[in-house]
Design a protein around this motif. Structure first.
Motif, PDB file in Angstrom:
ATOM      1  N   GLU A   1       8.131  -8.340 -37.507  1.00  0.00           N
ATOM      2  CA  GLU A   1       8.274  -7.922 -36.188  1.00  0.00           C
ATOM      3  C   GLU A   1       7.055  -7.946 -35.189  1.00  0.00           C
ATOM      4  O   GLU A   1       5.823  -7.820 -35.743  1.00  0.00           O
ATOM      5  CB  GLU A   1       8.845  -6.706 -35.964  1.00  0.00           C
ATOM      6  N   PRO A   2       6.965  -8.799 -34.068  1.00  0.00           N
ATOM      7  CA  PRO A   2       5.621  -8.626 -33.244  1.00  0.00           C
ATOM      8  C   PRO A   2       5.278  -7.395 -32.921  1.00  0.00           C
ATOM      9  O   PRO A   2       5.896  -6.266 -32.863  1.00  0.00           O
ATOM     10  CB  PRO A   2       6.391  -9.596 -32.061  1.00  0.00           C
ATOM     11  N   GLY A   3       4.109  -7.204 -32.691  1.00  0.00           N
ATOM     12  CA  GLY A   3       3.284  -5.974 -32.175  1.00  0.00           C
ATOM     13  C   GLY A   3       1.844  -6.212 -31.792  1.00  0.00           C
ATOM     14  O   GLY A   3       1.407  -7.404 -32.107  1.00  0.00           O
ATOM     15  N   LYS A   4       1.274  -5.268 -31.241  1.00  0.00           N
ATOM     16  CA  LYS A   4      -0.081  -5.476 -30.847  1.00  0.00           C
ATOM     17  C   LYS A   4      -0.825  -3.915 -30.936  1.00  0.00           C
ATOM     18  O   LYS A   4      -0.050  -3.100 -30.735  1.00  0.00           O
ATOM     19  CB  LYS A   4      -0.407  -6.105 -29.485  1.00  0.00           C
ATOM     20  N   ALA A   5      -2.158  -4.135 -30.955  1.00  0.00           N
ATOM     21  CA  ALA A   5      -2.857  -2.889 -30.586  1.00  0.00           C
ATOM     22  C   ALA A   5      -3.591  -3.082 -29.300  1.00  0.00           C
ATOM     23  O   ALA A   5      -4.135  -4.298 -29.230  1.00  0.00           O
ATOM     24  CB  ALA A   5      -3.973  -2.736 -31.611  1.00  0.00           C
ATOM     25  N   PHE A   6      -3.414  -2.386 -28.383  1.00  0.00           N
ATOM     26  CA  PHE A   6      -4.068  -2.555 -27.192  1.00  0.00           C
ATOM     27  C   PHE A   6      -5.312  -1.398 -27.161  1.00  0.00           C
ATOM     28  O   PHE A   6      -4.965  -0.382 -27.450  1.00  0.00           O
ATOM     29  CB  PHE A   6      -3.173  -2.225 -25.773  1.00  0.00           C
ATOM     30  N   TRP A   7      -6.424  -2.128 -27.047  1.00  0.00           N
ATOM     31  CA  TRP A   7      -7.730  -1.177 -27.387  1.00  0.00           C
ATOM     32  C   TRP A   7      -8.599  -1.091 -26.311  1.00  0.00           C
ATOM     33  O   TRP A   7      -8.690  -1.971 -25.328  1.00  0.00           O
ATOM     34  CB  TRP A   7      -8.446  -1.856 -28.761  1.00  0.00           C
ATOM     35  N   MET A   8      -9.369   0.026 -26.226  1.00  0.00           N
ATOM     36  CA  MET A   8     -10.251   0.371 -25.090  1.00  0.00           C
ATOM     37  C   MET A   8     -11.451   1.098 -25.724  1.00  0.00           C
ATOM     38  O   MET A   8     -11.268   1.790 -26.683  1.00  0.00           O
ATOM     39  CB  MET A   8      -9.473   1.114 -23.994  1.00  0.00           C
ATOM     40  N   GLU A   9     -12.605   0.609 -25.240  1.00  0.00           N
ATOM     41  CA  GLU A   9     -13.815   1.311 -25.457  1.00  0.00           C
ATOM     42  C   GLU A   9     -14.186   2.166 -24.282  1.00  0.00           C
ATOM     43  O   GLU A   9     -14.339   1.787 -23.332  1.00  0.00           O
ATOM     44  CB  GLU A   9     -14.879   0.141 -25.902  1.00  0.00           C
ATOM     45  N   VAL A  10     -14.571   3.342 -24.734  1.00  0.00           N
ATOM     46  CA  VAL A  10     -15.278   4.062 -23.590  1.00  0.00           C
ATOM     47  C   VAL A  10     -16.747   4.493 -24.296  1.00  0.00           C
ATOM     48  O   VAL A  10     -16.931   5.264 -25.268  1.00  0.00           O
ATOM     49  CB  VAL A  10     -14.504   5.476 -23.472  1.00  0.00           C
TER      50      VAL A  10
ATOM     51  N   PRO B   1       0.833  -1.384  -0.015  1.00  0.00           N
ATOM     52  CA  PRO B   1       0.218  -0.060  -0.217  1.00  0.00           C
ATOM     53  C   PRO B   1       0.990   1.441   0.108  1.00  0.00           C
ATOM     54  O   PRO B   1       1.781   1.434   0.661  1.00  0.00           O
ATOM     55  CB  PRO B   1      -0.742  -0.124   1.369  1.00  0.00           C
ATOM     56  N   GLY B   2       0.476   2.298  -0.713  1.00  0.00           N
ATOM     57  CA  GLY B   2       1.183   3.522  -0.843  1.00  0.00           C
ATOM     58  C   GLY B   2       2.359   3.621  -1.786  1.00  0.00           C
ATOM     59  O   GLY B   2       2.849   4.544  -2.012  1.00  0.00           O
ATOM     60  N   GLN B   3       2.656   2.273  -2.474  1.00  0.00           N
ATOM     61  CA  GLN B   3       3.857   2.200  -3.378  1.00  0.00           C
ATOM     62  C   GLN B   3       3.205   2.643  -4.867  1.00  0.00           C
ATOM     63  O   GLN B   3       2.135   2.034  -5.052  1.00  0.00           O
ATOM     64  CB  GLN B   3       4.346   0.857  -3.393  1.00  0.00           C
ATOM     65  N   PRO B   4       4.006   3.291  -5.482  1.00  0.00           N
ATOM     66  CA  PRO B   4       3.314   3.605  -6.877  1.00  0.00           C
ATOM     67  C   PRO B   4       3.559   2.321  -7.716  1.00  0.00           C
ATOM     68  O   PRO B   4       4.303   1.352  -7.634  1.00  0.00           O
ATOM     69  CB  PRO B   4       4.401   4.705  -7.549  1.00  0.00           C
ATOM     70  N   GLY B   5       2.787   2.238  -8.945  1.00  0.00           N
ATOM     71  CA  GLY B   5       3.017   1.120 -10.110  1.00  0.00           C
ATOM     72  C   GLY B   5       2.001   0.111  -9.741  1.00  0.00           C
ATOM     73  O   GLY B   5       1.344  -0.150  -8.467  1.00  0.00           O
ATOM     74  N   GLY B   6       1.643  -0.533 -10.867  1.00  0.00           N
ATOM     75  CA  GLY B   6       0.985  -1.716 -10.811  1.00  0.00           C
ATOM     76  C   GLY B   6      -0.494  -1.530 -10.612  1.00  0.00           C
ATOM     77  O   GLY B   6      -1.476  -2.705 -10.831  1.00  0.00           O
ATOM     78  N   ASN B   7      -1.079  -0.216 -10.999  1.00  0.00           N
ATOM     79  CA  ASN B   7      -2.412   0.124 -11.010  1.00  0.00           C
ATOM     80  C   ASN B   7      -2.905   0.643 -12.245  1.00  0.00           C
ATOM     81  O   ASN B   7      -4.249   0.690 -12.350  1.00  0.00           O
ATOM     82  CB  ASN B   7      -2.751   1.155 -10.027  1.00  0.00           C
ATOM     83  N   GLY B   8      -2.153   0.677 -13.361  1.00  0.00           N
ATOM     84  CA  GLY B   8      -2.682   1.134 -14.744  1.00  0.00           C
ATOM     85  C   GLY B   8      -3.724   0.417 -15.277  1.00  0.00           C
ATOM     86  O   GLY B   8      -4.802   0.919 -15.617  1.00  0.00           O
ATOM     87  N   LEU B   9      -3.747  -1.008 -15.388  1.00  0.00           N
ATOM     88  CA  LEU B   9      -4.767  -1.827 -15.823  1.00  0.00           C
ATOM     89  C   LEU B   9      -5.740  -1.977 -14.975  1.00  0.00           C
ATOM     90  O   LEU B   9      -6.937  -1.981 -15.659  1.00  0.00           O
ATOM     91  CB  LEU B   9      -4.091  -3.017 -16.120  1.00  0.00           C
ATOM     92  N   ILE B  10      -5.740  -1.818 -13.821  1.00  0.00           N
ATOM     93  CA  ILE B  10      -6.996  -1.617 -13.030  1.00  0.00           C
ATOM     94  C   ILE B  10      -7.657  -0.342 -13.277  1.00  0.00           C
ATOM     95  O   ILE B  10      -8.812  -0.582 -13.326  1.00  0.00           O
ATOM     96  CB  ILE B  10      -6.491  -1.599 -11.424  1.00  0.00           C
ATOM     97  N   VAL B  11      -7.090   0.534 -13.511  1.00  0.00           N
ATOM     98  CA  VAL B  11      -7.758   2.030 -13.589  1.00  0.00           C
ATOM     99  C   VAL B  11      -8.236   1.830 -15.018  1.00  0.00           C
ATOM    100  O   VAL B  11      -9.617   2.131 -15.286  1.00  0.00           O
ATOM    101  CB  VAL B  11      -6.913   3.326 -13.732  1.00  0.00           C
ATOM    102  N   ILE B  12      -7.735   1.361 -15.848  1.00  0.00           N
ATOM    103  CA  ILE B  12      -8.412   1.048 -17.421  1.00  0.00           C
ATOM    104  C   ILE B  12      -9.330   0.221 -17.260  1.00  0.00           C
ATOM    105  O   ILE B  12     -10.744   0.363 -17.866  1.00  0.00           O
ATOM    106  CB  ILE B  12      -7.220   0.487 -18.409  1.00  0.00           C
ATOM    107  N   ASP B  13      -9.510  -0.785 -16.498  1.00  0.00           N
ATOM    108  CA  ASP B  13     -10.753  -1.616 -16.407  1.00  0.00           C
ATOM    109  C   ASP B  13     -11.783  -1.378 -15.688  1.00  0.00           C
ATOM    110  O   ASP B  13     -12.825  -1.578 -16.166  1.00  0.00           O
ATOM    111  CB  ASP B  13     -10.097  -3.047 -15.722  1.00  0.00           C
TER     112      ASP B  13
END
Length: 185
Positions: free
Chosen positions: A155-164, A125-137
């Motif tokens: 070369e490998p690659g991806k598109a990370f998509w989000m719908e709002v 608790p109180g440490q930064p990091g690890g919450n980005g995907l939780i926020v997006i979710d």
């Protein structure tokens, strides 16, 4: 007079070549697109208060910030940001499931990694990091990845998509026909 942007949809692309201030550039790019599109719509059309409208825009900018930051930290950096406004009469389905409501946004962050984002174990608790995907979710209607061949190079690659989805006013949407009865603004 031309058809409103909201009725016909729109796509904006930002090619990303360097990591300097990439998160700020992506936020600014997205903010300009949302302003040009008058997203999420006028108070008269949506019933949203100015505060609800501002909060919806800030949520989208936070989603963009988190996705781009994750690409920087875990995927070698983003290569492109794509922001799409779904038209008033969208085609049935978006390739990933059911059709998105008119006025929805689809945001894509492209990178060179084939690694699929995954939730990380909670840190101290109180440490930064690890919450980005939780926020997006929590803020996005849906999210996922699509594998890509970055630049046709093999070369490998991806598109990370989000719908709002467009926000619904706290007091509910305006009654049908109310916008047409309202006085011009």
């Amino acid at each position: 007079m031309t058809e409103p942007v909201r009725a016909r949809g729109q796509i904006r692309r930002l090619v990303l070549r360097s990591g300097d201030s990439v998160v700020a550039r992506c936020r600014d790019f997205c903010r300009v697109a949302l302003g040009d599109w008058d997203w999420p719509g006028t108070p008269r059309d949506t019933g949203l208060t100015a505060e609800e409208r501002d909060l919806a825009i800030e949520d989208v900018l936070l989603i963009v910030s988190e996705a781009v930051t994750n690409a920087c930290l875990h995927a070698g950096g983003p290569t492109e940001l794509v922001v799409r406004l779904v038209p008033a009469d969208p085609p049935r389905g978006d390739g990933d499931g059911e059709a998105l409501p008119a006025g929805s946004l689809r945001i894509e962050v492209h990178d060179r990694s084939s690694r699929v984002p995954a939730f990380r174990p909670r840190g101290a608790p109180g440490q930064p990091g690890g919450n980005g995907l939780i926020v997006i979710d929590r803020l996005a209607r849906a999210w996922g990845t699509v594998p890509r061949d970055e630049g046709g190079t093999g070369e490998p690659g991806k598109a990370f998509w989000m719908e709002v989805a467009p926000p619904v006013p706290e007091n509910g949407p305006p009654p049908a026909g109310e916008a047409s009865r309202a006085e011009p603004g």
